[in-house]
Design an enzyme around this catalytic site. Sequence first.
Site, PDB file in Angstrom:
ATOM      1  CG  MET A  19      -1.897   1.193   1.212  1.00  0.00           C
ATOM      2  SD  MET A  19      -2.998   1.217  -0.238  1.00  0.00           S
ATOM      3  CE  MET A  19      -4.051  -0.180   0.125  1.00  0.00           C
TER       4      MET A  19
ATOM      5  CE  LYS B  42      10.370  -1.594  -9.231  1.00  0.00           C
ATOM      6  NZ  LYS B  42       9.878  -0.281  -9.670  1.00  0.00           N
TER       7      LYS B  42
ATOM      8  CD  GLU C  27       9.145  -2.981  -4.179  1.00  0.00           C
ATOM      9  OE1 GLU C  27       9.399  -1.764  -4.152  1.00  0.00           O
ATOM     10  OE2 GLU C  27       7.984  -3.426  -4.331  1.00  0.00           O
TER      11      GLU C  27
ATOM     12  CB  ALA D  84       3.974   3.036 -10.754  1.00  0.00           C
ATOM     13  CB  ALA D  85       6.964   6.195 -14.872  1.00  0.00           C
ATOM     14  N   GLY D  86       8.204   3.340 -14.322  1.00  0.00           N
ATOM     15  CA  GLY D  86       9.047   2.223 -14.744  1.00  0.00           C
ATOM     16  C   GLY D  86       8.305   0.904 -14.740  1.00  0.00           C
ATOM     17  CG  ASP D  87       6.832  -0.740 -11.209  1.00  0.00           C
ATOM     18  OD1 ASP D  87       7.902  -1.348 -11.380  1.00  0.00           O
ATOM     19  OD2 ASP D  87       6.496  -0.244 -10.124  1.00  0.00           O
TER      20      ASP D  87
END
Length: 294
Positions: free
Chosen positions: A10, A38, A136, A240-243
Amino acid sequence: MITVFGSANMDLVAYVSKAPQRGETVTGREFRTIPGGKGANQAIAAARAGAAVAFIGAVGEDAFGTELRDTLAAAGVNVSLLRRVPGLSGIAHIVVDDTGANSIIVVPGANGTVGGPTGNDRALIAASQALLLQLELPMEAVIAAARAAREAGVPVILTPAPAQPLPNGLLDAVTLLIPNEHEAAAITGTASPEAAMDALLRRVDEAVITLGSEGALYGSSSGERIRVPAVKVQAVDTTAAGDTFAGAFAVAQSEGRDAEEALRFASAAAALSVQRAGASTSMPTRVEIEASQA
């Protein structure tokens, strides 16, 4: 089908004009709780980008765990192998400033209980077109999942975040590595994306280094190099752009698109995501991605 073996957290997100320095207190303008992690982010990104997706991981027996599971399911992700374990779910404390840049502290919680894949996990992985991994979860679990996929002939896509040394036992099973420029520099010891790419390709067959507003660089051990520019947008939140990129790239590859097409598809998805606040809340649908490329 794409399987994600990863974390669910979260996100506790504070929005500020300027991130505090050490010992400094600042006043924020807004606070949100947003499902993230991630692994969960990549699963939702891939599902919204058009793939059938399954998620393997763990959440706690708290309200966050319920919300994380429900959010994944609502995105169309198969959560039949998402464990519910005693204790608290993972959380990420995130500070986002007015430029959209972020800083993040992750507390693993239930994610730290995940071990290597079970028999059911292995069967699901073996039936997949790709396995997406991040860092993670405990390293031993990540390595075991990567090896299970490799033994089954399933491509392994790793986002090496949070950045840390990568054991040979993991890299030997990785097909495609997707670090951002900072992670690539940390892994290789060089700040030059081109030099970092050369170093990465001595360890894996394919790599993509995401470069933020400078686009993305792809390379393969066969000598291929492709660079695509970023879509020019005004970033609101880069969380979260990379995810989003990794999930969308995996979808494009699983559909048989070539590297350049996959890069452009993933870049379009990431560009849409940074224009919205939050992690899972920012990820675009297949229709939105294709419309932005028209």
